[in-house]
Scaffold this active site. Structure first.
Site, PDB file in Angstrom:
ATOM      1  N   GLU A  40      -0.508  20.129 -17.876  1.00  0.00           N
ATOM      2  CA  GLU A  40       0.685  19.614 -18.549  1.00  0.00           C
ATOM      3  C   GLU A  40       1.804  20.655 -18.456  1.00  0.00           C
ATOM      4  O   GLU A  40       1.557  21.852 -18.426  1.00  0.00           O
ATOM      5  CB  GLU A  40       0.345  19.335 -20.015  1.00  0.00           C
ATOM      6  N   LYS A 112       3.485  10.235 -20.931  1.00  0.00           N
ATOM      7  CA  LYS A 112       2.560  10.445 -22.056  1.00  0.00           C
ATOM      8  C   LYS A 112       2.840   9.443 -23.174  1.00  0.00           C
ATOM      9  O   LYS A 112       3.961   9.349 -23.692  1.00  0.00           O
ATOM     10  CB  LYS A 112       2.737  11.879 -22.559  1.00  0.00           C
ATOM     11  N   CYS A 153      -2.854  15.423 -22.302  1.00  0.00           N
ATOM     12  CA  CYS A 153      -3.057  16.229 -23.507  1.00  0.00           C
ATOM     13  C   CYS A 153      -3.430  15.418 -24.760  1.00  0.00           C
ATOM     14  O   CYS A 153      -4.556  14.970 -24.880  1.00  0.00           O
ATOM     15  CB  CYS A 153      -1.829  17.110 -23.740  1.00  0.00           C
TER      16      CYS A 153
END
Length: 275
Positions: A40, A112, A153
């Site tokens: 990330e 995300k 994440c």
């Protein structure tokens, strides 16, 4: 299939971060990896709101992305850039992953979905939603090497996302991350192993590590986990390249032993006042 995870300690100067990532990607390709994944926020770790807005670029303007695309084409590898901070409006960003083919073309991207809004105690707090736009759709990229389910994440904590990716055909789950040190120590290995076990997928999780220029500490331990939940590679805390060999037949083998993907049910919950 030989794959490599790149573990980075990204700072707040984009050009330096791109150069550092490029060096390790070249090392991974020289080591025989045909699929390479980075963490990330590969080319920028910046906590200051004003600074990150000044440094971030739109996807079309991002020179780092152009350099990574050229690198994939030069090396003839599949390159997964775990995420780049991408400007989507004057004062809004996306945390966006890119899957780049060996021809240098972007084959898939993913924003995300789940944003990191948490208070960890001791003054450590994060409010991603104050600056970032959450993604609206999950993504599975079907390639000649296998079907990759994309995530980033904090998505890791939402099991239903990975269940959906597996049902959509994913056999490899990508979880690039910049996990904080306290949450990583507590939950990183456990959550990643759980996602592999629940779905019968390989899990590839390239991570940021160490103390960063902006003062943040990340956990490291980039992991490769097989569909039975076994850790087959752990990068520890050092910056560098970690290799693993994937045999996708292991996915079918695990799903045959525990066919839980075929046993999903719609659940109606009854709440009973039992005072």
């Amino acid at each position: 299939m030989r794959i490599a995870l790149i573990q980075l300690n990204t700072g707040n100067i984009v050009a330096d971060a791109v150069t550092a990532a490029e060096s390790l990607i070249r090392e991974a390709a020289a080591g025989g990896a045909v699929f390479i994944s980075t963490p990330e926020t590969t080319h920028l770790m910046e906590m200051n709101r004003k600074a990150v807005l000044e440094k971030a670029c739109t996807q079309d303007e991002d020179l780092g992305l152009k350099r990574f695309r050229a690198l994939a084409a030069e090396l003839g590898v599949w390159l997964h850039i775990g995420s780049l901070i991408t400007k989507v409006a004057e004062d809004r960003l996306a945390n966006r992953a890119f899957l780049i083919g060996p021809d240098g073309e972007i084959k898939a991207s993913y924003d995300k979905i789940h944003l990191f809004d948490v208070d960890l105690g001791g003054g450590e707090a994060y409010r991603e939603s104050a600056l970032y736009e959450g993604g609206k759709a999950a993504v599975v990229a079907k390639t000649p090497m296998g079907a990759f389910g994309l995530s980033i994440c904090y998505d890791l904590r939402f099991a239903y996302l990975y269940r959906a990716l597996a049902h959509a055909g994913a056999d490899i789950l990508l979880v690039p991350a910049a996990f904080t040190k306290p949450t990583g120590e507590a939950h990183w290995h456990t959550l990643l192993r759980a996602r592999a076990i629940e779905t019968g997928c390989f899990v590839l999780a390239a991570a940021q590590t160490g103390h960063h220029a902006t003062g943040r500490d990340t956990f490291g331990h980039s992991l490769v986990i097989d569909p039975w939940g076994r850790v087959i590679a752990d990068a520890g805390e050092d910056v560098g390249v970690t290799y693993a060999e994937l045999d996708l037949a292991k996915c079918a083998e695990a799903r045959q032993k525990i066919p839980s993907l075929t046993h999903d049910r719609d659940i109606n919950v009854t709440t009973v006042d039992a005072k």
